[in-house]
Every structure is written in C-alpha cells, then in structure tokens.
Motif scaffolding. Structure first.
Motif, PDB file in Angstrom:
ATOM      1  N   MET A 143       9.225   4.515  -8.334  1.00 17.95           N
ATOM      2  CA  MET A 143       8.461   3.505  -8.152  1.00 17.95           C
ATOM      3  C   MET A 143       7.748   3.026  -9.438  1.00 17.95           C
ATOM      4  SD  MET A 143       6.856   4.065  -4.302  1.00 17.95           S
ATOM      5  CE  MET A 143       5.886   2.455  -4.596  1.00 17.95           C
ATOM      6  N   ASP A 144       8.004   1.751  -9.892  1.00 18.20           N
ATOM      7  CA  ASP A 144       7.105   1.371 -11.106  1.00 18.20           C
ATOM      8  C   ASP A 144       5.536   1.256 -10.616  1.00 18.20           C
ATOM      9  OD1 ASP A 144       9.892  -0.415 -12.370  1.00 18.20           O
ATOM     10  OD2 ASP A 144       8.912   1.296 -12.980  1.00 18.20           O
ATOM     11  N   ARG A 145       5.332   0.872  -9.287  1.00 14.84           N
ATOM     12  CA  ARG A 145       4.013   0.528  -8.945  1.00 14.84           C
ATOM     13  C   ARG A 145       3.700   1.270  -7.566  1.00 14.84           C
ATOM     14  NH1 ARG A 145       1.024  -4.855 -10.080  1.00 14.84           N
ATOM     15  NH2 ARG A 145      -0.528  -4.858  -8.454  1.00 14.84           N
ATOM     16  N   PRO A 146       3.216   2.201  -7.621  1.00 13.34           N
ATOM     17  CA  PRO A 146       3.002   3.146  -6.305  1.00 13.34           C
ATOM     18  C   PRO A 146       1.737   2.357  -5.519  1.00 13.34           C
ATOM     19  CG  PRO A 146       3.028   4.602  -8.261  1.00 13.34           C
ATOM     20  CD  PRO A 146       2.925   3.186  -8.754  1.00 13.34           C
ATOM     21  N   VAL A 147       1.766   2.827  -4.424  1.00 13.25           N
ATOM     22  CA  VAL A 147       0.658   2.213  -3.362  1.00 13.25           C
ATOM     23  C   VAL A 147      -0.549   2.644  -3.981  1.00 13.25           C
ATOM     24  CG1 VAL A 147      -0.348   2.420  -1.124  1.00 13.25           C
ATOM     25  CG2 VAL A 147       2.398   2.669  -1.481  1.00 13.25           C
ATOM     26  N   PRO A 148      -1.503   1.563  -3.866  1.00 11.54           N
ATOM     27  CA  PRO A 148      -2.925   1.758  -4.559  1.00 11.54           C
ATOM     28  C   PRO A 148      -3.694   2.681  -3.793  1.00 11.54           C
ATOM     29  CG  PRO A 148      -2.313  -0.699  -4.515  1.00 11.54           C
ATOM     30  CD  PRO A 148      -0.913   0.061  -3.784  1.00 11.54           C
ATOM     31  N   ASN A 149      -4.258   3.613  -4.561  1.00  9.48           N
ATOM     32  CA  ASN A 149      -5.310   4.365  -3.801  1.00  9.48           C
ATOM     33  C   ASN A 149      -6.664   3.706  -3.885  1.00  9.48           C
ATOM     34  OD1 ASN A 149      -6.625   4.863  -6.582  1.00  9.48           O
ATOM     35  ND2 ASN A 149      -5.036   6.300  -6.820  1.00  9.48           N
ATOM     36  N   PRO A 150      -7.605   4.064  -2.974  1.00 15.01           N
ATOM     37  CA  PRO A 150      -9.057   3.589  -2.969  1.00 15.01           C
ATOM     38  C   PRO A 150      -9.752   3.095  -4.234  1.00 15.01           C
ATOM     39  CG  PRO A 150      -8.633   5.378  -1.442  1.00 15.01           C
ATOM     40  CD  PRO A 150      -7.644   5.300  -2.555  1.00 15.01           C
ATOM     41  N   HIS A 151      -9.755   3.926  -5.198  1.00 17.52           N
ATOM     42  CA  HIS A 151     -10.033   3.525  -6.661  1.00 17.52           C
ATOM     43  C   HIS A 151      -9.361   2.149  -7.215  1.00 17.52           C
ATOM     44  CE1 HIS A 151     -11.599   4.075 -11.015  1.00 17.52           C
ATOM     45  NE2 HIS A 151     -10.372   3.952 -11.146  1.00 17.52           N
ATOM     46  N   GLU A 152      -8.056   2.221  -6.899  1.00 18.91           N
ATOM     47  CA  GLU A 152      -7.230   1.295  -7.479  1.00 18.91           C
ATOM     48  C   GLU A 152      -7.686  -0.139  -6.767  1.00 18.91           C
ATOM     49  OE1 GLU A 152      -3.618   3.813  -9.289  1.00 18.91           O
ATOM     50  OE2 GLU A 152      -3.662   2.868  -7.350  1.00 18.91           O
ATOM     51  N   SER A 201      -5.299   6.218   9.946  1.00 13.77           N
ATOM     52  CA  SER A 201      -6.316   6.086   8.952  1.00 13.77           C
ATOM     53  C   SER A 201      -5.687   5.414   7.748  1.00 13.77           C
ATOM     54  CB  SER A 201      -6.663   7.622   8.299  1.00 13.77           C
ATOM     55  OG  SER A 201      -7.612   7.336   7.298  1.00 13.77           O
ATOM     56  N   THR A 202      -4.752   5.509   7.429  1.00 15.93           N
ATOM     57  CA  THR A 202      -4.082   4.920   6.181  1.00 15.93           C
ATOM     58  C   THR A 202      -3.645   3.466   6.563  1.00 15.93           C
ATOM     59  OG1 THR A 202      -3.351   6.970   5.253  1.00 15.93           O
ATOM     60  CG2 THR A 202      -2.495   5.135   4.477  1.00 15.93           C
ATOM     61  N   ALA A 203      -2.973   3.465   7.807  1.00 15.40           N
ATOM     62  CA  ALA A 203      -2.885   1.965   8.443  1.00 15.40           C
ATOM     63  C   ALA A 203      -3.873   1.050   8.248  1.00 15.40           C
ATOM     64  CB  ALA A 203      -2.027   2.163   9.679  1.00 15.40           C
ATOM     65  N   ARG A 204      -5.246   1.671   8.711  1.00 18.84           N
ATOM     66  CA  ARG A 204      -6.376   0.984   8.756  1.00 18.84           C
ATOM     67  C   ARG A 204      -6.827   0.562   7.488  1.00 18.84           C
ATOM     68  NH1 ARG A 204      -7.930   5.040  12.607  1.00 18.84           N
ATOM     69  NH2 ARG A 204      -8.899   5.981  11.057  1.00 18.84           N
ATOM     70  N   GLU A 205      -6.616   1.337   6.560  1.00 19.60           N
ATOM     71  CA  GLU A 205      -6.924   1.166   5.027  1.00 19.60           C
ATOM     72  C   GLU A 205      -5.947   0.150   4.314  1.00 19.60           C
ATOM     73  OE1 GLU A 205      -6.784   4.596   3.112  1.00 19.60           O
ATOM     74  OE2 GLU A 205      -8.820   5.738   3.805  1.00 19.60           O
ATOM     75  N   SER A 206      -4.735  -0.024   4.727  1.00 18.65           N
ATOM     76  CA  SER A 206      -3.663  -0.774   4.556  1.00 18.65           C
ATOM     77  C   SER A 206      -4.034  -2.287   4.485  1.00 18.65           C
ATOM     78  CB  SER A 206      -2.257  -0.664   5.115  1.00 18.65           C
ATOM     79  OG  SER A 206      -2.400  -0.856   6.351  1.00 18.65           O
ATOM     80  N   ALA A 250       3.321   9.945  -1.442  1.00 18.56           N
ATOM     81  CA  ALA A 250       2.871  10.826  -0.665  1.00 18.56           C
ATOM     82  C   ALA A 250       1.393  10.327   0.016  1.00 18.56           C
ATOM     83  CB  ALA A 250       2.832  12.046  -0.752  1.00 18.56           C
ATOM     84  N   TYR A 251       0.572   9.971  -0.955  1.00 18.23           N
ATOM     85  CA  TYR A 251      -0.764   9.742  -0.689  1.00 18.23           C
ATOM     86  C   TYR A 251      -0.857   8.150   0.115  1.00 18.23           C
ATOM     87  CZ  TYR A 251      -5.683   8.889  -1.398  1.00 18.23           C
ATOM     88  OH  TYR A 251      -7.065   8.717  -1.348  1.00 18.23           O
ATOM     89  N   GLY A 252       0.098   7.496  -0.583  1.00 24.18           N
ATOM     90  CA  GLY A 252       0.164   6.047   0.091  1.00 24.18           C
ATOM     91  C   GLY A 252       0.526   5.810   1.259  1.00 24.18           C
ATOM     92  N   SER A 253       1.587   6.810   1.858  1.00 26.48           N
ATOM     93  CA  SER A 253       1.988   6.898   3.067  1.00 26.48           C
ATOM     94  C   SER A 253       1.230   7.742   4.173  1.00 26.48           C
ATOM     95  CB  SER A 253       3.550   7.511   3.055  1.00 26.48           C
ATOM     96  OG  SER A 253       3.175   9.088   2.749  1.00 26.48           O
ATOM     97  N   GLY A 254       0.063   8.192   3.775  1.00 25.92           N
ATOM     98  CA  GLY A 254      -0.691   8.521   4.777  1.00 25.92           C
ATOM     99  C   GLY A 254      -0.728  10.124   4.904  1.00 25.92           C
ATOM    100  N   HIS A 255       0.376  10.760   4.525  1.00 29.71           N
ATOM    101  CA  HIS A 255       0.299  12.282   4.538  1.00 29.71           C
ATOM    102  C   HIS A 255       0.020  12.884   3.280  1.00 29.71           C
ATOM    103  CE1 HIS A 255       3.105  11.184   8.045  1.00 29.71           C
ATOM    104  NE2 HIS A 255       3.680  10.604   7.222  1.00 29.71           N
TER     105      HIS A 255
END
Length: 668
Positions: A106-115, A72-77, A283-288
């Motif tokens: 990390m100074d800049r984590p993986v963006p979530n959907p809001h970001e 799911s996260t791969a599709r969002e990436s 954790a959120y950005g990696s899909g888990h």
C-alpha cells in the motif's frame, strides 16, 4: 466525496500530454492504484485465522478479543474515513529512506489516530485560508492597515483573499457566513462540521492554497525529519571524526569498512524491512493490533537469521578487501573494523523492526527520542574508548556496535513505559510461521535499494585505486555529502506526503502549487549547501583529519561535490513529487538509468581514462544527478495532475473495500 468530473473540463487543469501516454505509470488506473497488495492481505488473513482457531495456544487471543478490537476500530473508522490529509511519510520509518522503485504494498496505509488529528488540522488550515470557517481571531472590520501590516500580509499571509488581485471585503462562505464585528476569539467548529465543510468546498472547487501555506506546511513536515535523520547519521559521523584523528590509513579503512557494511548488511536489512510499512499499518488499521507486534517479531527473527552468513563474510573479509584495494594495511584495518561491527548486527535488525512497530501506531517521535539519547552517547563512547582507554581504531568500532544495540533498547523502553504496548502481546511461536509470503513481499524492496546503493560501493573501491590518501579523502567527502543530503531528503519526504494528500483529496491545483514551492525550496537548499562547501572547502576536511595531503585532495574535490548539491536536491525533491503522484516507478527507473548508464560510465572514464582520479569519480555522480533531475522535472512538467487525482480516488475506494475485508478477519 462527489465523483470527479471529466478531467478535460476542469478549470485550470493541464490537458493530457502525448508524453504522458508514453509512460507506463500514466496508463488509466495502473495496478498499484487499483488494489492493495494481495500478498500483504494473505499474510494478515492467515495470522488472523490462526489467532482465531488456535484458542488453546498460550499466545493466541480468543475470538471475542478479536471482535472487540474490530468493533473498536469500526467505531474509529467513522473519523478515519474522512482523513484525506493525514500526515504519513509514505514508506519511511523515521531515520531511514525509501526505495527508488515501489515495492508491492500500500502506498497509503490506513491512518492511525495521530494521522487523523494531523488531517483535521490540515483541513482547518485550508478552510481558514479560504475563509470557509472563522479565523482563530477575527479581524476588525473597520481599520486602516499600516504599511508594515500591508507588507506582512502580502509576504506571509496564508489567506487566499490577501493575494487576490481584487480582494473582496467579504468572501462568500459555503452554508452560511461568519460575521464578527469586533476582534474576538472564534470557536473552531467540531470535527464533523470540519469534514462536511471540507467535502463541500472540494466539490465546489472552493479550496485554493497559497505558496505561503505550502511553504509553512513543508517546513512543519520536514523540520522534525531533518533533526531525526541528522541524529541518526551522526552515529557514523562520530566514528569518522574520531578515526580521522588517528591517521590517514585509519580514515581510509573506516570508509571502506562502513561502505562494505552498508552494502552487505545495512541496506539489505532496510530493504527487507520496508514490507513492514505495509504489514504493520494494515494490521493496525484493520483492528487486529496485536498483529503489529507479531509482524515486527517475524521480521526481526528473519533478519537475525540472515545475519549469520553476513557475519561469516565479515569475519573472513580481509582477503576479499585486499583483492579490491591496493593497500594491505587499509584492507586489514577495514576487516578488523567489520569484525567488531558484528557485535552491533542484532541491534541494526531490531531497530528497523522497532521503527515500523512504533510508526504504524503514529508514534513518530519514539525513534527521535531514542536518537536524542543515543547519538550524543555515541560521541562520548568514541572519545572514551579511542582516547581515554587507548583502544585506538578498535575502540571506534566498539562504540558504533554498542550504539547500534542501544538504540532499539531505547525504543523498547519508550514502548514499555510511555506508549505502544497496546500492539504487543509478548513473544509468540507464530512468529516462525508464514515466512514465505513475507519474504516474497520484502524481496523487491531489498533488490531495488541494493541496486541503488551498489554504485557507491563501486566508487569507493575505485577511489582505493588512487592510493590511501584518496580513499581517506573519499571518506570525508562521503560523510559531508551524506550529511548535507539529510536536508533535501526530508524535504522530499514532506513534499511526497503533501502532494499525495492533496491529490487524494482531489485538489490537483493545490498539489501542483506545492510541487512548485518544493522545487524552489530544493534549489534554495542546494544553493545553501553549495555555498557552504565552497566557502568552507578547506575548513570542513580539517575537522576530520590533520593530514595535509588528505586535506588538499578533499578541498579540491569538494568543489565538484558543491556543484552536485544543486542536482542532488532537485533530484530528491522531484522524485518525492513523483512518489506523491503515485508515479515513483518513473523516478525509480530514471534513477537506475542515470546511475548505471550515465554516472558510473562517466565516473570511471573520467577518473581513469582522463586521469581526473577522485574528481572524475564525483564528476560522474554530478552528471548522473543532472540527468535524473532533468528527466523527472520534464516528466512532471508534461504530466496531467488531474488524471493522478482520479487514479488516487479509485485507489482509495479500493483500499476501503480491502480494509473492510481485513476487519472481518475470519477468512484465510
């Protein structure tokens, strides 16, 4: 994005300065830019491996669920990879600040959907400002502008062509042009087209910005933060306002108690919880996503265990406080206040974890909603316990403790009934494992924040040496200056975010313009606070107490605090700019140098040797903030922003590789 050209060949770029070579964070590709924290990756990989291997554990997910999350996260990436302008207040959970010196992570984590959505909006704004996509409503082609429209366009228009010396009637557009003869609603291109045009425009150096656009962006980013920070601090204000009506000794005691509580508990808790900014986001950005809840659980249990020795210290704090301040009654009442605050300790720890839990999912307003309910209720409880039930001084402490426990419960209610449950798998025994790497990751943040705030405790103890009235006045001044700081500090966070995003998108000229706008805004905010303090110098202390001696001292010293507002704002925003550039270590060391080598010596010498007393303590802070703002602004003036952009691009490439490794999730 295309590879950047040689920075010395870029038009408008500042040449690399000699000063930049002397600064450690200006060296080519420092470690903080090359890779993400290996400790954070170790923690997450261990958790992923445990979840995959312990299929018999009631709390573990099976492997198919993990793969489902990753797919799911791969599709969002595909959309995330283009989120160059994602809004993320780096290292800040709404309602608290960040360390002056960067922790590992990390100074800049993986963006979530809001970001991702915020990033798309920011790209659309910049493309429209440069006429690279159609405006929302196209302008009529043949119509003479009125004088009012001309003035409005020059003052408030964000379009770059409206501020050119010789604007063209038609600005060339990349990959075609848009021609609308009549005023009409223009359709916004789909996200894929927006991302493509933005990349092309950046590569062609066609993206410019105006001070109007940057001012609007900084206001949009900082306004909700200002509201949240003020609501959060209002819990403390409510207690000080209530206790001040009880008497001078009570007012002095609450200052001593709250400052001691901050240094021994609240600040360390915030510092330790900063590691969740990295762990939950990764954790959120990696899909888990279920690991977000696991990390929050683990930190909460750790903090609750640390509360035990702190609670013992608070319970037996009276002899220690009596040794530090001359007034025995003040020390006794402060110790009493601390004993009641022990009841609020679990809530303090839980709130720090809860804030990171919701923020990592892009639910930035969850804490704000909790504060909208909790802050007014805190004022009501203070009135109810202190004046209605006649509990007096103990009533104020009880109200604060209840509010501290209520706030995380309100966040839990938001998660349970509105949004955020997708990252919660329930309580798990795995929360009691892998503590070692997490503590190692969290300790630097705690140490640096503690070092920064310890100066305030030293000054509070010093104020107690001048008598109860001075300590009571110190309580008023700390409350006022802390409240006023909740305007420039959110501005600094917004500036840090905007500069980091523009630098990450390889728009160094736009980032430099944002910095200039932010510095001017900081000066304006500082001037506003100064004016407020000077004009209301007797009215503001009178809000807290009726004691004439305390009002006299506070109204005299507040003039020094008023001068401090200028340097306080400039120092906060300049540090925010450095953080956006990824060179926050420069600002961090400048802060520590200014606090301990300038502010503290000047404060103690002027207060005791020159006998300026409370005015001397605050004069030292003014001197320290003047030095740190001068150091940071000087460094910014001589910095090479194009090097920072190149370093940011290298960092983002490294983070993409690390995040892909985490998404695999099968190797410990």
């Amino acid at each position: 994005m295309s590879q950047p050209q040689d920075i010395h060949d870029r038009p408008g770029g500042r040449r690399e300065s000699i000063l930049a070579h002397m600064m450690p964070d200006s060296l080519p590709l420092p470690p903080s830019f090359i890779s993400t924290s290996p400790i954070a990756r170790e923690i997450l990989c261990r958790d992923i491996a445990e979840c995959s291997s312990e299929s018999g554990d009631d709390d573990a997910r099976d492997e198919s669920a993990l793969l489902s999350d990753s797919d799911s996260t791969a599709r969002e990436s595909q959309r995330v990879v283009d989120a160059k302008l994602a809004f993320h207040p780096n290292g800040v959970a709404f309602g608290m600040g960040y360390s002056t010196i960067p922790i590992q992570g990390m100074d800049r984590p993986v963006p979530n959907p809001h970001e991702v959505e915020e990033s798309l909006r920011a790209e659309i704004d910049l493309l429209r400002d440069n006429d690279l996509i159609p405006q929302k409503i196209t302008e009529p082609r043949h119509r003479r502008e009125s004088m009012v429209e001309q003035v409005y366009r020059q003052m408030f228009s964000t379009r770059t062509r409206d501020h050119e010396e010789n604007p063209q009637e038609t600005t060339p557009l990349i990959n075609g042009s848009y021609d609308y003869g009549d005023r009409a609603e223009a359709a916004t291109p789909p996200p894929e087209v927006i991302h493509e045009r933005f990349e092309e425009a950046v590569a062609a150096q066609a993206v410019k910005t105006t001070w109007q656009r940057e001012a609007i962006t900084l206001i949009k980013y900082s306004a909700p933060l200002i509201v949240t920070f003020l609501l959060h601090y209002s819990v403390t204000i409510g207690s000080v306002l209530t206790v001040g009506r009880l008497g001078m000794v009570e007012l002095a005691a609450v200052n001593l108690a709250t400052m001691t509580a901050s240094i021994t508990c609240y600040v360390p808790v915030q510092g330790l919880a900063t590691c969740l900014d990295t762990l939950c986001a990764q954790a959120y950005g990696s899909g888990h996503k279920h690991l977000v809840g696991l990390q929050a659980q683990r930190m909460t249990w750790l903090l609750w265990m640390l509360m035990i020795p702190i609670a013992v210290l608070w319970w037996f704090s009276e002899p220690i406080l009596r040794a530090l301040v001359p007034g025995e009654e003040t020390a006794s009442m402060a110790a009493l206040f601390l004993r009641f605050l022990i009841l609020g300790m679990p809530g303090v720890a839980a709130l720090e974890s809860a804030k990171r839990f919701v923020q990592s999912q892009g639910l930035f307003h969850a804490t704000t909603y909790a504060l909208v309910i909790g802050a007014p209720l805190s004022f009501f409880l203070n009135w109810l316990f202190v004046f209605k039930f006649h509990w007096g001084f103990a009533g104020a402490a009880t109200a604060m403790a209840i509010t501290q426990n209520l706030l995380p419960l309100l966040v839990v209610v938001y998660v349970r009934f509105w949004d955020g449950m997708q990252c919660w798998d329930g309580l798990s025994r795995k929360a009691f494992r892998n503590w070692g790497p997490m503590i190692k990751l969290a300790l630097p943040g705690m140490i640096m924040i503690e070092a920064q705030f310890s100066v305030l405790e030293i000054l509070t103890i010093s104020a107690g040496q001048f008598g109860t009235a001075s300590l009571a006045a110190q309580s008023i001044l700390v409350t006022l200056t802390s409240t006023s700081f909740n305007i420039p500090f959110p501005l600094a966070i917004a500036t840090s975010t905007r500069v980091a995003n523009l630098i990450g998108a390889n728009l160094s000229d736009a980032a430099r313009k944002t910095a200039k706008v932010a510095i001017v805004a900081a000066f304006v905010v500082g001037t506003f606070n100064l004016t407020l303090f000077v004009t209301l110098r007797r009215i503001l202390p009178g809000v807290f107490t009726d004691d004439k001696s305390v009002i006299d001292i506070a109204s005299r010293v507040i003039l020094v605090c008023a001068v401090m507002q200028i340097f306080d704002s400039l120092a906060a925003v300049s540090h925010g700019i450095l953080r956006g550039l990824g060179r926050q270590a420069i600002g961090g060391y400048a802060n520590l140098f200014s606090y301990y080598m300038v502010a503290l010596p000047v404060s103690l010498s002027t207060a005791f040797w020159l006998r300026w007393e409370l005015s001397g303590l605050w004069a030292g802070l003014v001197a320290g903030l003047a030095v740190v703002s001068a150091l940071e602004l000087t460094y910014l003036y001589h910095s090479d922003w194009d090097i920072a952009a190149a370093q940011a691009e290298a960092r983002l490439r490294s983070e993409d590789v690390s995040n892909q490794e985490l998404k695999g999730g099968n190797e410990p």
